[in-house]
Design a protein around this motif. Structure first.
Motif, PDB file in Angstrom:
ATOM      1  N   PRO A 342       1.012  -1.217  -0.103  1.00 29.28           N
ATOM      2  CA  PRO A 342      -0.019   0.029   0.012  1.00 29.28           C
ATOM      3  C   PRO A 342       0.826   1.281  -0.180  1.00 29.28           C
ATOM      4  N   ARG A 343       1.991   1.206   0.258  1.00 32.19           N
ATOM      5  CA  ARG A 343       3.108   2.574   0.205  1.00 32.19           C
ATOM      6  C   ARG A 343       3.380   2.730  -1.207  1.00 32.19           C
ATOM      7  N   ALA A 344       3.141   1.882  -2.060  1.00 34.36           N
ATOM      8  CA  ALA A 344       3.745   2.076  -3.538  1.00 34.36           C
ATOM      9  C   ALA A 344       2.231   2.663  -3.982  1.00 34.36           C
ATOM     10  N   ASP A 345       1.208   2.169  -3.692  1.00 35.30           N
ATOM     11  CA  ASP A 345      -0.055   2.792  -4.190  1.00 35.30           C
ATOM     12  C   ASP A 345      -1.040   2.566  -3.152  1.00 35.30           C
ATOM     13  N   VAL A 346      -1.607   3.592  -2.853  1.00 33.36           N
ATOM     14  CA  VAL A 346      -2.630   3.471  -1.592  1.00 33.36           C
ATOM     15  C   VAL A 346      -4.051   3.210  -2.280  1.00 33.36           C
ATOM     16  N   ARG A 347      -4.159   2.801  -3.576  1.00 30.71           N
ATOM     17  CA  ARG A 347      -5.492   2.311  -3.830  1.00 30.71           C
ATOM     18  C   ARG A 347      -5.819   0.942  -3.674  1.00 30.71           C
ATOM     19  N   VAL A 348      -4.731   0.251  -3.392  1.00 30.39           N
ATOM     20  CA  VAL A 348      -4.985  -1.060  -2.725  1.00 30.39           C
ATOM     21  C   VAL A 348      -5.861  -1.263  -1.669  1.00 30.39           C
ATOM     22  N   LEU A 349      -5.725  -0.060  -0.870  1.00 31.67           N
ATOM     23  CA  LEU A 349      -6.783  -0.217   0.319  1.00 31.67           C
ATOM     24  C   LEU A 349      -8.139  -0.431   0.112  1.00 31.67           C
ATOM     25  N   ALA A 350      -8.576  -0.121  -1.139  1.00 31.31           N
ATOM     26  CA  ALA A 350     -10.010  -0.496  -1.498  1.00 31.31           C
ATOM     27  C   ALA A 350     -10.339  -1.965  -1.862  1.00 31.31           C
ATOM     28  N   SER A 351      -9.169  -2.528  -1.855  1.00 32.78           N
ATOM     29  CA  SER A 351      -9.486  -3.897  -2.190  1.00 32.78           C
ATOM     30  C   SER A 351      -8.767  -4.950  -1.240  1.00 32.78           C
ATOM     31  N   PRO A 352      -9.247  -5.197   0.146  1.00 35.52           N
ATOM     32  CA  PRO A 352      -8.521  -5.932   1.143  1.00 35.52           C
ATOM     33  C   PRO A 352      -8.567  -7.420   0.521  1.00 35.52           C
ATOM     34  N   ARG A 353      -7.379  -8.065   0.959  1.00 36.43           N
ATOM     35  CA  ARG A 353      -7.563  -9.672   0.688  1.00 36.43           C
ATOM     36  C   ARG A 353      -8.118 -10.341   1.811  1.00 36.43           C
ATOM     37  N   ARG A 354      -7.820  -9.912   2.887  1.00 34.97           N
ATOM     38  CA  ARG A 354      -8.287 -10.498   4.140  1.00 34.97           C
ATOM     39  C   ARG A 354      -8.583  -9.244   5.089  1.00 34.97           C
ATOM     40  N   VAL A 355      -9.394  -9.415   5.997  1.00 35.01           N
ATOM     41  CA  VAL A 355      -9.586  -8.638   7.225  1.00 35.01           C
ATOM     42  C   VAL A 355      -9.607  -9.711   8.435  1.00 35.01           C
ATOM     43  N   VAL A 356      -8.667  -9.008   9.578  1.00 31.35           N
ATOM     44  CA  VAL A 356      -8.749  -9.947  10.609  1.00 31.35           C
ATOM     45  C   VAL A 356      -9.077  -9.345  11.967  1.00 31.35           C
ATOM     46  N   LEU A 357     -10.260  -9.544  12.562  1.00 29.19           N
ATOM     47  CA  LEU A 357     -10.497  -8.728  13.744  1.00 29.19           C
ATOM     48  C   LEU A 357     -10.797  -9.565  14.938  1.00 29.19           C
ATOM     49  N   ASN A 358     -10.245  -8.948  15.918  1.00 31.93           N
ATOM     50  CA  ASN A 358     -10.053 -10.076  17.210  1.00 31.93           C
ATOM     51  C   ASN A 358      -9.495 -11.174  16.965  1.00 31.93           C
ATOM     52  N   GLY A 359      -8.571 -11.680  15.806  1.00 33.26           N
ATOM     53  CA  GLY A 359      -8.184 -12.611  15.499  1.00 33.26           C
ATOM     54  C   GLY A 359      -8.902 -13.548  14.687  1.00 33.26           C
TER      55      GLY A 359
END
Length: 363
Positions: A342-359
């Motif tokens: 994401p440091r190279a292109d912040v547009r990747v933030l719109a397409s998360p591969r995985r979201v982990v919440l509370n493990g």
């Protein structure tokens, strides 16, 4: 060890902008950088990992006409979660959303209580609408209801004037901010225009929302006092439409909004260049959709803020500012995995591969 599978995250773990590790483990919902001694059930995820993103200005439990039911608030929170936004600073809501704290599948929320506005000087059904002699008492009330923040409406349209103007006398905000600080709460304020800014900053305010009224003479004051701004550029994008709706009845107000909109990027970049802390917020809720953090980060980059700094404003830096951990050892496993850096292109933030919440991996 519990029955919860161990999660092995490989690739590039962005503990900080320059602190990059090759892997982390999630054990019993917590982050570890030590390989578990024994684990029968291991799930692997690959990619570029960031701490769960932060929306530092949103409104869960708020709709266009005021408070919404729990099902609608749940949908708002789920939308943010699925976008990778796992920590929300709720900058004013008339709804009681404490029940969300008991849900491991919903983002963590830092509340600012309910908006405090001047009588007939804000959106109907959103705020406590009061007069200056009541401000200290209401700030004390909301400081005790919130999670360390209080939200004022610093300016709004004055219908007699036909334009934006400050809502509170200087002495009122001085006393109110002092009371909030005495109670251990920080104070933020909605401000579109310039008029209220100097009084609020010199009174000791901690943050300004939107801050479209910032000018060259005020930016050094913000920087010297360490007053943060949350520009909400995805919301400021609505100013031309709002101005069009007010042309007939409030032409001065409409013209003012257009000027603020036209210089929005210059305002944010000038503040950043001067050292003013800038954080990501979308103003989701009310009339704006949730799940827009990626778009707001992209707007900051469009304004001229470097990509890594824009990421700081929604990841590592935003979490430090709000007093919440990122990818530290033992912290709650709240993070997002992306396909590319994401440091190279912040547009990747719109397409998360995985979201982990509370493990737990959000499917």
């Amino acid at each position: 060890m519990s029955d919860q599978p161990v999660l092995h995250v490989k690739g590039r773990v962005l503990v900080g902008p320059e602190d990059i590790r090759d892997e982390l483990w999630v054990i019993d919902g917590r982050i570890s950088y030590d390989r578990p001694v024994a684990a029968d059930d291991i799930r692997t995820v690959d990619g570029w990992t960031l701490p769960g993103l932060v929306d530092a200005h949103c409104h869960v439990g708020l709709g266009p006409h005021g408070p919404v039911d729990a099902a609608t608030a749940e949908t708002q929170a789920l939308t943010d979660r699925d976008a990778g936004t796992l920590l929300l600073r709720d900058a004013g809501s008339p709804s009681d959303t404490r029940w969300i704290d008991d849900r491991e599948d919903l983002p963590k929320i830092i509340r600012a209580g309910r908006h405090i506005a001047r009588t007939r000087r804000y959106i109907r059904n959103f705020a406590h609408e009061i007069e200056p002699d009541e401000l200290v008492a209401y700030v004390a009330q909301e400081a005790q209801r919130g999670d360390g923040w209080v939200k004022l409406v610093g300016d709004w349209i004055d219908r007699d004037l036909g334009d934006l103007s400050a809502c509170w006398p200087r002495e009122s905000v001085e006393a109110a901010i002092a009371e909030a600080h005495r109670l251990g709460a920080r104070v933020t304020a909605h401000c579109f225009a310039k008029d209220a800014l100097r009084d609020l900053v010199e009174a000791g305010i901690d943050c300004i929302e939107h801050a479209t009224g910032l000018t060259e003479d005020l930016i050094p004051l913000f920087a010297s006092r360490g007053v943060a701004i949350v520009p909400t550029l995805v919301n400021i994008a609505t100013f031309p439409k709002l101005a069009e709706g007010g042309d007939a009845k409030y032409p001065r107000w409409s013209a003012h909004l257009r000027r603020l909109y036209e210089r929005r990027y210059d305002t944010v970049r000038a503040a950043y260049d001067a050292g003013v802390p800038v954080y990501v917020g979308t103003d989701a809720g009310g009339s704006l959709a949730h799940g827009l953090v990626a778009a707001e980060v992209a707007e900051l980059v469009t304004a001229g803020i470097p990509a890594v700094a824009a990421l700081e404003a929604t990841a590592w830096g935003a979490r430090r500012w709000l007093g919440r951990p990122g990818l530290e050892e033992g912290a709650s496993a709240d993070f997002v995995v992306y396909e590319t850096d994401p440091r190279a292109d912040v547009r990747v933030l719109a397409s998360p591969r995985r979201v982990v919440l509370n493990g737990l991996v959000v499917e």
